[in-house]
Design a protein around this motif. Sequence first.
Motif, PDB file in Angstrom:
ATOM      1  N   ARG A  99      26.139 -79.633 -50.021  1.00  0.00           N
ATOM      2  CA  ARG A  99      25.080 -80.196 -50.853  1.00  0.00           C
ATOM      3  C   ARG A  99      25.279 -79.734 -52.292  1.00  0.00           C
ATOM      4  NH1 ARG A  99      19.348 -77.474 -51.074  1.00  0.00           N
ATOM      5  NH2 ARG A  99      18.223 -78.878 -52.469  1.00  0.00           N
ATOM      6  N   MET A 100      25.048 -80.636 -53.217  1.00  0.00           N
ATOM      7  CA  MET A 100      25.100 -80.287 -54.631  1.00  0.00           C
ATOM      8  C   MET A 100      23.677 -80.246 -55.179  1.00  0.00           C
ATOM      9  SD  MET A 100      28.158 -79.709 -55.726  1.00  0.00           S
ATOM     10  CE  MET A 100      27.975 -79.893 -57.503  1.00  0.00           C
ATOM     11  N   ARG A 101      23.382 -79.185 -55.917  1.00  0.00           N
ATOM     12  CA  ARG A 101      22.067 -79.058 -56.547  1.00  0.00           C
ATOM     13  C   ARG A 101      22.243 -78.351 -57.879  1.00  0.00           C
ATOM     14  NH1 ARG A 101      17.634 -75.516 -56.831  1.00  0.00           N
ATOM     15  NH2 ARG A 101      15.620 -76.584 -56.921  1.00  0.00           N
ATOM     16  N   LEU A 102      21.892 -79.032 -58.936  1.00  0.00           N
ATOM     17  CA  LEU A 102      22.001 -78.481 -60.295  1.00  0.00           C
ATOM     18  C   LEU A 102      23.405 -77.957 -60.562  1.00  0.00           C
ATOM     19  CD1 LEU A 102      18.587 -76.573 -60.477  1.00  0.00           C
ATOM     20  CD2 LEU A 102      19.151 -78.856 -61.331  1.00  0.00           C
ATOM     21  N   GLY A 103      24.410 -78.714 -60.115  1.00  0.00           N
ATOM     22  CA  GLY A 103      25.791 -78.375 -60.406  1.00  0.00           C
ATOM     23  C   GLY A 103      26.394 -77.307 -59.517  1.00  0.00           C
ATOM     24  N   THR A 104      25.646 -76.854 -58.539  1.00  0.00           N
ATOM     25  CA  THR A 104      26.151 -75.813 -57.639  1.00  0.00           C
ATOM     26  C   THR A 104      26.275 -76.381 -56.235  1.00  0.00           C
ATOM     27  OG1 THR A 104      25.113 -74.066 -58.945  1.00  0.00           O
ATOM     28  CG2 THR A 104      25.727 -73.521 -56.672  1.00  0.00           C
ATOM     29  N   ARG A 105      27.394 -76.040 -55.592  1.00  0.00           N
ATOM     30  CA  ARG A 105      27.605 -76.505 -54.219  1.00  0.00           C
ATOM     31  C   ARG A 105      27.041 -75.481 -53.242  1.00  0.00           C
ATOM     32  NH1 ARG A 105      32.573 -79.206 -51.132  1.00  0.00           N
ATOM     33  NH2 ARG A 105      32.239 -78.293 -49.051  1.00  0.00           N
ATOM     34  N   TYR A 106      26.346 -75.995 -52.250  1.00  0.00           N
ATOM     35  CA  TYR A 106      25.819 -75.169 -51.167  1.00  0.00           C
ATOM     36  C   TYR A 106      26.413 -75.680 -49.856  1.00  0.00           C
ATOM     37  CZ  TYR A 106      22.396 -73.693 -54.633  1.00  0.00           C
ATOM     38  OH  TYR A 106      21.796 -73.195 -55.760  1.00  0.00           O
ATOM     39  N   ASP A 107      26.940 -74.772 -49.062  1.00  0.00           N
ATOM     40  CA  ASP A 107      27.508 -75.129 -47.759  1.00  0.00           C
ATOM     41  C   ASP A 107      26.621 -74.623 -46.640  1.00  0.00           C
ATOM     42  OD1 ASP A 107      30.303 -74.833 -49.512  1.00  0.00           O
ATOM     43  OD2 ASP A 107      30.363 -76.382 -47.969  1.00  0.00           O
ATOM     44  N   TYR A 108      26.402 -75.490 -45.677  1.00  0.00           N
ATOM     45  CA  TYR A 108      25.629 -75.151 -44.489  1.00  0.00           C
ATOM     46  C   TYR A 108      26.551 -75.283 -43.278  1.00  0.00           C
ATOM     47  CZ  TYR A 108      21.868 -76.008 -47.783  1.00  0.00           C
ATOM     48  OH  TYR A 108      21.053 -75.971 -48.893  1.00  0.00           O
ATOM     49  N   TRP A 109      26.414 -74.328 -42.356  1.00  0.00           N
ATOM     50  CA  TRP A 109      27.327 -74.261 -41.210  1.00  0.00           C
ATOM     51  C   TRP A 109      26.578 -74.248 -39.896  1.00  0.00           C
ATOM     52  CZ3 TRP A 109      32.405 -74.661 -42.303  1.00  0.00           C
ATOM     53  CH2 TRP A 109      32.815 -74.350 -43.613  1.00  0.00           C
ATOM     54  N   GLY A 110      27.202 -74.885 -38.907  1.00  0.00           N
ATOM     55  CA  GLY A 110      26.717 -74.760 -37.553  1.00  0.00           C
ATOM     56  C   GLY A 110      27.159 -73.438 -36.958  1.00  0.00           C
ATOM     57  N   GLN A 111      26.745 -73.201 -35.716  1.00  0.00           N
ATOM     58  CA  GLN A 111      27.041 -71.927 -35.069  1.00  0.00           C
ATOM     59  C   GLN A 111      28.457 -71.877 -34.511  1.00  0.00           C
ATOM     60  OE1 GLN A 111      25.434 -74.415 -33.699  1.00  0.00           O
ATOM     61  NE2 GLN A 111      25.954 -74.551 -31.507  1.00  0.00           N
ATOM     62  N   GLY A 112      29.096 -73.009 -34.429  1.00  0.00           N
ATOM     63  CA  GLY A 112      30.459 -73.076 -33.896  1.00  0.00           C
ATOM     64  C   GLY A 112      30.460 -73.445 -32.430  1.00  0.00           C
ATOM     65  N   THR A 113      31.453 -74.216 -32.048  1.00  0.00           N
ATOM     66  CA  THR A 113      31.623 -74.590 -30.643  1.00  0.00           C
ATOM     67  C   THR A 113      33.104 -74.439 -30.280  1.00  0.00           C
ATOM     68  OG1 THR A 113      31.175 -76.293 -28.963  1.00  0.00           O
ATOM     69  CG2 THR A 113      31.906 -77.073 -31.110  1.00  0.00           C
ATOM     70  N   GLN A 114      33.357 -73.807 -29.147  1.00  0.00           N
ATOM     71  CA  GLN A 114      34.729 -73.521 -28.740  1.00  0.00           C
ATOM     72  C   GLN A 114      35.384 -74.758 -28.128  1.00  0.00           C
ATOM     73  OE1 GLN A 114      36.594 -70.472 -28.947  1.00  0.00           O
ATOM     74  NE2 GLN A 114      38.268 -71.840 -28.322  1.00  0.00           N
ATOM     75  N   VAL A 115      36.567 -75.045 -28.607  1.00  0.00           N
ATOM     76  CA  VAL A 115      37.410 -76.077 -28.007  1.00  0.00           C
ATOM     77  C   VAL A 115      38.689 -75.397 -27.531  1.00  0.00           C
ATOM     78  CG1 VAL A 115      38.787 -78.143 -28.433  1.00  0.00           C
ATOM     79  CG2 VAL A 115      36.469 -77.958 -29.382  1.00  0.00           C
ATOM     80  N   THR A 116      38.979 -75.527 -26.250  1.00  0.00           N
ATOM     81  CA  THR A 116      40.175 -74.938 -25.675  1.00  0.00           C
ATOM     82  C   THR A 116      40.987 -76.030 -24.997  1.00  0.00           C
ATOM     83  OG1 THR A 116      39.029 -72.844 -25.279  1.00  0.00           O
ATOM     84  CG2 THR A 116      41.093 -73.199 -24.101  1.00  0.00           C
ATOM     85  N   VAL A 117      42.245 -76.143 -25.404  1.00  0.00           N
ATOM     86  CA  VAL A 117      43.140 -77.160 -24.851  1.00  0.00           C
ATOM     87  C   VAL A 117      44.239 -76.444 -24.079  1.00  0.00           C
ATOM     88  CG1 VAL A 117      44.595 -79.145 -25.338  1.00  0.00           C
ATOM     89  CG2 VAL A 117      42.656 -78.632 -26.832  1.00  0.00           C
ATOM     90  N   SER A 118      44.304 -76.707 -22.797  1.00  0.00           N
ATOM     91  CA  SER A 118      45.300 -76.060 -21.954  1.00  0.00           C
ATOM     92  C   SER A 118      46.550 -76.927 -21.862  1.00  0.00           C
ATOM     93  CB  SER A 118      44.736 -75.803 -20.564  1.00  0.00           C
ATOM     94  OG  SER A 118      44.418 -77.029 -19.931  1.00  0.00           O
ATOM     95  N   SER A 119      47.679 -76.266 -21.717  1.00  0.00           N
ATOM     96  CA  SER A 119      48.955 -77.008 -21.649  1.00  0.00           C
ATOM     97  C   SER A 119      49.317 -77.373 -20.225  1.00  0.00           C
ATOM     98  CB  SER A 119      50.063 -76.168 -22.272  1.00  0.00           C
ATOM     99  OG  SER A 119      50.162 -74.927 -21.611  1.00  0.00           O
TER     100      SER A 119
END
Length: 119
Positions: A99-119
């Motif tokens: 998000r941009m507000r008054l020329g400053t960028r703000y980043d918002y993050w989720g909690q993260g989700t694990q993706v595991t790919v097995s061979s």
Amino acid sequence: QVQLVESGGGLVQAGGSLRLSCAASGIIAGIISMGWYRQAPGKQRELVAATTSGGSTSYADSVKGRFTVSRDNFKNTVYLQMNSLKPEDTAVYYCNYARMRLGTRYDYWGQGTQVTVSS
């Protein structure tokens, strides 16, 4: 307060598919982009895919042609469709709203989700 709630991670075999979702609440004006980052063990967080408020998209070279980022503005949700998954796609995936507000960028993050790919 902005909240991003992710879902859809899990364990999948190489060549399989997963769809990540990120539902946003508390978002107000000024969002410039929505997207996904990932971080593998011992590596820096990297941009995977993003879509801007204008509708353009960008992808990491490693996922081009396999991953698709999309959004549903009505539901305030951004998605990441991941096809032809490879073991090297294994990481924690984070949803990001910028998000941009008054020329400053703000980043918002989720909690993260694990993706595991097995061979």
